[in-house]
Scaffold this motif. Structure first.
Motif, PDB file in Angstrom:
ATOM      1  N   VAL A   1       0.820  -1.208   0.000  1.00 10.14           N
ATOM      2  CA  VAL A   1       0.000   0.000   0.000  1.00 10.14           C
ATOM      3  C   VAL A   1       0.860   1.266   0.000  1.00 10.14           C
ATOM      4  O   VAL A   1       0.480   2.306  -0.542  1.00 10.14           O
ATOM      5  CB  VAL A   1      -0.961  -0.085   1.209  1.00 10.14           C
ATOM      6  CG1 VAL A   1      -1.319   1.272   1.734  1.00 10.14           C
ATOM      7  CG2 VAL A   1      -2.208  -0.869   0.831  1.00 10.14           C
TER       8      VAL A   1
ATOM      9  N   LEU B   1       5.067   8.330  -1.863  1.00 14.91           N
ATOM     10  CA  LEU B   1       4.437   9.606  -1.549  1.00 14.91           C
ATOM     11  C   LEU B   1       2.949   9.519  -1.829  1.00 14.91           C
ATOM     12  O   LEU B   1       2.536   8.844  -2.769  1.00 14.91           O
ATOM     13  CB  LEU B   1       5.014  10.729  -2.421  1.00 14.91           C
ATOM     14  CG  LEU B   1       6.466  11.123  -2.206  1.00 14.91           C
ATOM     15  CD1 LEU B   1       6.888  12.171  -3.235  1.00 14.91           C
ATOM     16  CD2 LEU B   1       6.643  11.703  -0.802  1.00 14.91           C
ATOM     17  N   LEU B   2       2.151  10.222  -1.039  1.00 12.68           N
ATOM     18  CA  LEU B   2       0.712  10.269  -1.310  1.00 12.68           C
ATOM     19  C   LEU B   2       0.465  10.767  -2.725  1.00 12.68           C
ATOM     20  O   LEU B   2      -0.390  10.255  -3.443  1.00 12.68           O
ATOM     21  CB  LEU B   2       0.010  11.178  -0.302  1.00 12.68           C
ATOM     22  CG  LEU B   2       0.192  10.842   1.180  1.00 12.68           C
ATOM     23  CD1 LEU B   2      -0.764  11.672   2.028  1.00 12.68           C
ATOM     24  CD2 LEU B   2      -0.030   9.376   1.471  1.00 12.68           C
ATOM     25  N   GLU B   3       1.231  11.783  -3.160  1.00  9.63           N
ATOM     26  CA  GLU B   3       1.028  12.347  -4.494  1.00  9.63           C
ATOM     27  C   GLU B   3       1.179  11.305  -5.596  1.00  9.63           C
ATOM     28  O   GLU B   3       0.726  11.497  -6.713  1.00  9.63           O
ATOM     29  CB  GLU B   3       2.048  13.459  -4.792  1.00  9.63           C
ATOM     30  CG  GLU B   3       1.906  14.662  -3.923  1.00  9.63           C
ATOM     31  CD  GLU B   3       2.697  14.522  -2.639  1.00  9.63           C
ATOM     32  OE1 GLU B   3       2.429  13.559  -1.879  1.00  9.63           O
ATOM     33  OE2 GLU B   3       3.573  15.355  -2.402  1.00  9.63           O
TER      34      GLU B   3
ATOM     35  N   GLY C   1       0.092   8.256  -5.287  1.00  8.03           N
ATOM     36  CA  GLY C   1      -0.996   7.299  -5.230  1.00  8.03           C
ATOM     37  C   GLY C   1      -0.937   6.279  -4.107  1.00  8.03           C
ATOM     38  O   GLY C   1      -1.771   5.386  -4.066  1.00  8.03           O
TER      39      GLY C   1
ATOM     40  N   PRO D   1      -1.915   5.514  -0.461  1.00 10.33           N
ATOM     41  CA  PRO D   1      -2.779   6.165   0.526  1.00 10.33           C
ATOM     42  C   PRO D   1      -2.067   6.415   1.858  1.00 10.33           C
ATOM     43  O   PRO D   1      -2.536   7.227   2.648  1.00 10.33           O
ATOM     44  CB  PRO D   1      -3.947   5.192   0.689  1.00 10.33           C
ATOM     45  CG  PRO D   1      -3.473   3.896   0.148  1.00 10.33           C
ATOM     46  CD  PRO D   1      -2.388   4.181  -0.836  1.00 10.33           C
ATOM     47  N   VAL D   2      -0.971   5.704   2.138  1.00  5.60           N
ATOM     48  CA  VAL D   2      -0.127   6.023   3.301  1.00  5.60           C
ATOM     49  C   VAL D   2       1.333   5.997   2.868  1.00  5.60           C
ATOM     50  O   VAL D   2       1.701   5.291   1.933  1.00  5.60           O
ATOM     51  CB  VAL D   2      -0.310   5.028   4.483  1.00  5.60           C
ATOM     52  CG1 VAL D   2      -1.673   5.168   5.127  1.00  5.60           C
ATOM     53  CG2 VAL D   2      -0.083   3.599   4.016  1.00  5.60           C
ATOM     54  N   ARG D   3       2.158   6.773   3.546  1.00  7.01           N
ATOM     55  CA  ARG D   3       3.593   6.757   3.262  1.00  7.01           C
ATOM     56  C   ARG D   3       4.242   5.598   4.026  1.00  7.01           C
ATOM     57  O   ARG D   3       3.661   5.089   4.984  1.00  7.01           O
ATOM     58  CB  ARG D   3       4.236   8.081   3.698  1.00  7.01           C
ATOM     59  CG  ARG D   3       3.620   9.273   2.970  1.00  7.01           C
ATOM     60  CD  ARG D   3       4.501  10.492   3.110  1.00  7.01           C
ATOM     61  NE  ARG D   3       5.794  10.258   2.471  1.00  7.01           N
ATOM     62  CZ  ARG D   3       6.839  11.069   2.571  1.00  7.01           C
ATOM     63  NH1 ARG D   3       6.736  12.172   3.291  1.00  7.01           N
ATOM     64  NH2 ARG D   3       7.972  10.788   1.971  1.00  7.01           N
ATOM     65  N   PRO D   4       5.436   5.154   3.625  1.00  3.66           N
ATOM     66  CA  PRO D   4       6.072   4.034   4.332  1.00  3.66           C
ATOM     67  C   PRO D   4       6.347   4.369   5.798  1.00  3.66           C
ATOM     68  O   PRO D   4       6.885   5.434   6.115  1.00  3.66           O
ATOM     69  CB  PRO D   4       7.395   3.840   3.567  1.00  3.66           C
ATOM     70  CG  PRO D   4       7.152   4.406   2.212  1.00  3.66           C
ATOM     71  CD  PRO D   4       6.207   5.559   2.439  1.00  3.66           C
TER      72      PRO D   4
ATOM     73  N   ASP E   1      11.783   2.393  -7.484  1.00  3.87           N
ATOM     74  CA  ASP E   1      12.083   3.627  -8.189  1.00  3.87           C
ATOM     75  C   ASP E   1      13.393   3.511  -8.974  1.00  3.87           C
ATOM     76  O   ASP E   1      13.484   3.911 -10.142  1.00  3.87           O
ATOM     77  CB  ASP E   1      12.224   4.727  -7.119  1.00  3.87           C
ATOM     78  CG  ASP E   1      11.973   6.105  -7.663  1.00  3.87           C
ATOM     79  OD1 ASP E   1      11.428   6.218  -8.771  1.00  3.87           O
ATOM     80  OD2 ASP E   1      12.317   7.080  -6.974  1.00  3.87           O
TER      81      ASP E   1
ATOM     82  N   ASP F   1      10.913  13.160 -15.287  1.00  4.87           N
ATOM     83  CA  ASP F   1      10.666  14.607 -15.193  1.00  4.87           C
ATOM     84  C   ASP F   1      11.109  15.365 -16.436  1.00  4.87           C
ATOM     85  O   ASP F   1      11.557  16.516 -16.343  1.00  4.87           O
ATOM     86  CB  ASP F   1      11.406  15.229 -13.995  1.00  4.87           C
ATOM     87  CG  ASP F   1      11.033  14.583 -12.690  1.00  4.87           C
ATOM     88  OD1 ASP F   1       9.863  14.196 -12.558  1.00  4.87           O
ATOM     89  OD2 ASP F   1      11.905  14.461 -11.820  1.00  4.87           O
TER      90      ASP F   1
END
Lengths: 323, 323, 323, 323, 323, 323
Positions: free
Chosen positions: B251, B256-258, B260, B262-265, B278, B306
């Motif tokens: 999850v 990051l929430l941004e 997708g 819903p919680v950060r590690p 990543d 980016d």
């Protein structure tokens, strides 16, 4: 035995009453000795008090969740009310020692809320959504009607979860009336279930904290899985459109990824749910702060409203002079 | 029958070969007539081509997913290879008309990947995680070894999902060796399941699109629910610490929430999984672009990085002159 | 003479031992008198203590960097260990008064680290990079093996700079093995030099502060100029591709402009260096916090990890009850 | 031989003149044939033109940097001037084929700019800064007086670098007069050197592109190293306060990390330099756009000004009617 | 009677002097008793002091805005000067009890500022702007020359508003000289009126707070409406270009929507005004902090400069050693 | 005379009807010739069409705002409807050439909207607000009932401003009912005036563009000044609390500074207005897009909704297959 409540006492009144210890933080004073920073509560509200030179035994006795008999004086500190403690002891079994007697609660009774809710569920004409909603409300009935809607900020009182849900439902009914063509059963089902995961994310109505599953998964993921389990038990295909739409309502209701929704709303009704949830929580936070604010003054800065403060106009239309 | 592949032809070579139509966008030219913007593919790569003055029948025939016999010439357009089409017809049943013959695929065979994976699963010594991982890999075996890891950007080839997973597993093994005290079984279980939800989010290896559940719920929510269902079937308490930790790994893996999650590690191993995911995706994207870039030149700007471009150094150490 | 270390004492034990004053902040208590907020350290860790009613002479004597003989009692304050001071005096020349005896240091000896490093340098087959790396490691040998990698947050111990560098080197070797085609000599050279500028940015291993050049230029600019100077001394053209690539590795290693890199990575190897640096620092910060955290509890919020706290699972798999 | 310049011709005039090819992009038309999208320039400005059905030979001949004899007609396309090409050929050696004859250049002569600069250097009373400034201006004299200050956006003409520097110097002199106590020698030295790194970052005044060192290191790092080299040659300690302050001026002059400065300004004079640089560049960009804008109209959206457009007021004070 | 000012006393000097109470916050000490945290001021600056064990009568007497006779000792606390209070009493009517005697004020006299301003207004050759500027300066003459330019941060002294306006005017005159073609009358009019709304937003020069209209509308909206009212009174069409341009200057002068301008600058002169306003405020804030900073030290972190601190170089060029 | 409307024709139908030219962009085709990209409109909606090989005379004739007689065929291009033009001529005076006959308009008549509005104004019991609202509605009566609420995105039809205002009023009435204690007269007054400035910001219902005052001041500033003027005319003190509160409602209604409000809401009713405005605009945008979307499909990406697309569920509950 005195039956006055905390806020029945005026500044400088001597007080003697039973209260619930809502918070009890142990700190060390600059003189090197320990003290307890209490938050006492009853149904009239919450108030702070410092207990100086606390012994290890005091610290052990006076924990959050206990009911105590408090003697002291009401004072004011930096414009906030506080109590100077003269004496403190635990309530005995013979006394009103049940914490639930001191909890603030929703302005409506559980029965009334249940009845209102039943009427709305009647309007959920889609049988799948209707069955899922009924199944989960039954499973989490106790929590739904007793839990707060949040640890702090808004609807942080017993029954807050149900009360918040009903306020949104009323707004949703107005929206349905204003905009023809909305899928009302979907919107209502989403509203009812949107925060039900708080039953698992929070520990309960007293001394509320986040559970480990709450911290590591969050109420959005926790309720999504409850819906799929409900589908399973009820023989509804969890990958059917009905199930996906309902789950999307819940999963997207924080509106932005940054606020913890793993997807943003992609249904008209999901976008509306997000707006109404936000509106109701905002009004609740502002009203809570304005209630303690005198005409012509500003509220404290409200964390959940981006740190803004709000002006309470004077009643006679005169403008408050700059202090 | 010609067996040369697309990139066996040089610029200005005449070509005659079977290719898969990977994309077929119908557009209108400035002269008011329709044309088809094709992406042709075989195992040597992908190339563009324009089909001018397309009739309604052409448009109907030459859809994405079909195999065609193509005659044309390889050209260059704005530094990208493209094909000038002379003639185009559908492959007949007597010819190599099976799309899977033209799909790029992982540089490792399914058997090899399965074997490697089995060895790692052997190291998952926690019985609950081991059983959940085996259960889900069995349930989604076909998809896990055939799906891409993404619609585009990185590992967008058949078998990409398994290959991406294995690359991260190898990195995870190095990290486990470097930092004593890590919970290797938790890390490996998280790695294996982290993108399994793509089996439900994406439509498959050919002409990959997002499914409706993929769009409305996302692969993170979709796999979380698969884990809880697995718990159910296997008699594991889905609210036990084991289940919560594993679900948290998946999850939170977008970091990051941004992005997708819903919680950060909030677990050491979850943070590591996010970093390795990543890193592997980034290397894959850069390598894919550098493969088509001459020494002394820059890659195209990579959307998933980016919009940065990357320099491929010359081999003799001389600095490319400014163009 | 007592040879027990700080963390050999349990809560409520009386203590008598030599410690280093790592920090000594003078503050004023609410009673209007001064006190010193000490951080004491030895190789077992760091601990706080308050020295009440400090005279001007006390303040002058008990400065950061001095070794003292401390008598007191170990206590707990807001879940953190602290010491109640009974008596304090400076260590005499006859006693173990050398601050370096009390510094925490890397878990590996300088010799071992040097040896490991030498082996990696052997793999830097490009002669220009090899010579620059050797030249600078020789010039800053003392600092490289004694400085911390940061003032606080991660690897903030003597030898931390070398240890951090080696950890990344190990990860880099795994990455080189996993992804064929990487330029290993470039990656290894970049890793070794990436934080060498901290030799000039920080003041040293004891009572570490930023130097004026460190504040006004930063370690990235400071080391870039060291590389060009090395080129000069070694007769390498500082505008050659070799020099530019190596400098780019260092200059871009913070990954984002916001983090102080004047350019973002535009080389595959530079992007990888950034990821591995980030990963190693993150693991170090999380491990440091988890070391002091009981099973079933959360660490404090870690500043360098965006203020997140991390959960340390229970060992028997039971879920911690909400407090 | 015709001596009229591009913008001496009115719309619908037939044209016959020598121009410089500033840009020449080869594209493919919807009919499948190649065309060249030209930017032609002379000292009156720049204009676009399309060359249809270009052969491979045309593409090879008509490159950026060449001078051509152009016959065509001036037209208007989407409110921008453009040329319809009738005929095009390369200029011969007998004709005015030197590209520098067609470059726009600073509104002041090099001599005048040199003289002004000398006067300011005279005010740099600190001997270290004075010597460093003179040393570097001598070393990069040719580039300083011929390079543009940027590839596009502002001061993108021959001599733009020197002209931009002088404009800021004038503003700096006014600021020094207004605010007593400023360190004028430091401010002036910083202004003069702040963009000198563009001599290495850009390829030159014609067909300007970024060099590889420019892309991989950026002009800020490139000039910092020039200053330290200058210190070396001039026997100035590069870690002295004088050297550190001057280097900080340059290194911080983009103001924000996001804009590529590895540190933000921490000197009063550095903050001022950043403001004046920004102000001069902004005025230049706005003026360039307003020059081509009729009264009562808006400029095009200016990329370097966050995409804003600017209104040019009518001269008689009447308000432009909405179109 | 002693006539020395606050900063004429050195550390450890006994003090006896009249000062203004600029701030008086009542707090509660850890011993449970109240104390007053004073800010005392005279024309030499501001200094803090704590008044322990304050009675209710003390709190009532010693309010902000009162002048007191103070006896005490100058000390240093956390590198900031402070006063230890021995004795405190209100100034009597026979003594210098007028608060305005203790206010810091602009370094220029009102007459001088008026004269300078008149000269600039003479250059506003557009009759509409000239009349509006004169009208509003006359209406708000008292406030313009007595108010601060801000509650804190910059120009927070009596007359600060006029002084800030004049500094920008001087810079504007330099800019007009440097860049031919600017609309000087528009720029000067905009400068003069840009902060005039602070006359309504702030309460005045002593004990400055925001008014309710200031909080609910802000000075930008407040002055815009004053301009339209002026148009009305002067018979100028408020929707004419002249009126719109002038209003745009004021309305956009914060530069970014985030800083409270409802539109961003879309006029060359408006963009310039924004830059100069920012520059002057920044210099003022840095100078104010540097004035209290010793050579070789850093200022405190300045809130209005994004929390940056600034280095004050040593005078002999030696580099401060790391502390 | 044909009376069918645009969307009464099916794909491939031949068309012959009068339409309004809503947009007419002149572009140049790749063959070098000009064409006009038309947007035609009538009350059934808008549709695109390309007019190839346009002469200068065509361009002059067929301007936006003209009514034309169009002969052509309805086609589909990239899933959007478009028209292939056979023949085009201007409508004559004898024909239905009045543009207003072709404008989309609010789904409610002006009379009905006026009546509803009157009823709400009756509930504005505060005499100052009541008079201001009546005064401004009278002054801008024509614009209020004929203007769109925006140039594009939402309520971009004749009468859209009034219709948008009424929708919000209905929601506001529901909110007032749900939350006791709200200041309904303030909320209703704010709703009615919040977008009235669009009367000055936009040019009108046909071929809507921004006016110069609209661009340079924005509708928020434009209406604020109308309110103060109204106060003037009605003898209400514009600095009274009543005036300030009402102006704050309008000035803050965009909610965030980034969206162009110079101050954020600091009144409960202002925060509510912001939410309801946002909700109504969002629903309008989604509904507009969903109206053109088939069940089981997604809308186009909606610019005003952060580029999100919205799913229109199938009616039989079946899930759309991935394309």
């Amino acid at each position: 035995m005195e039956t006055k409540k905390i806020f029945d006492y005026q500044v400088d009144d001597n007080m003697a009453l039973f209260v619930l210890i809502k918070g009890a933080d142990v700190r060390i004073a600059k003189n090197g000795k320990k003290f307890i920073a209490f938050t006492f509560a009853d149904r009239s509200g919450e108030i702070s008090a410092k207990f100086w030179d606390a012994s290890e035994q005091d610290i052990e006795l006076f924990e959050a969740g206990k009911v105590v008999f408090l003697q002291g004086k009401r004072e004011t500190y930096q414009q906030n009310p506080q109590i100077k403690i003269y004496k403190l002891r635990l309530a005995t079994e013979m006394e009103p020692a049940d914490p639930s007697l001191y909890l603030q609660s929703a302005p409506e009774s559980t029965q009334d809320m249940e009845k209102e809710l039943d009427e709305v569920i009647f309007e959920i004409t889609n049988p799948n959504w209707n069955r899922i909603v009924r199944y989960l409300l039954k499973k989490y009935h106790a929590q739904f009607f007793s839990f707060p809607a949040a640890k702090k900020n808004h609807h942080d009182f017993a029954g807050g979860l149900a009360f918040h849900t009903l306020s949104i439902l009323h707004l949703a009914q107005s929206v349905v009336k204003e905009y023809p063509g909305l899928n009302a059963p979907l919107l209502y089902s989403g509203v009812i279930l949107h925060d039900l995961g708080k039953s698992l994310e929070l520990s309960g109505p007293v001394a509320t904290v986040y559970t480990v599953p709450g911290n590591l998964l969050g109420h959005i993921v926790l309720v999504d899985e409850e819906i799929t389990e409900a589908c399973d038990k009820l023989g509804i295909d969890k990958m059917s459109q009905d199930a996906i739409l309902l789950r999307h309502m819940i999963v997207s209701h924080h509106g932005l990824l940054e606020y913890g929704s793993p997807v943003r709303p992609h249904l008209l009704e999901a976008e509306i749910l997000h707006h109404l949830d936000d509106l109701d929580a905002s009004i609740m936070m502002m009203n809570k702060a304005l209630d303690h604010t005198a005409p012509g003054e500003y509220t404290e800065r409200i964390f959940g409203m981006d740190g803004r403060n709000f002006y309470r106009p004077t009643e006679d239309g005169s403008l408050a002079k700059p202090e």
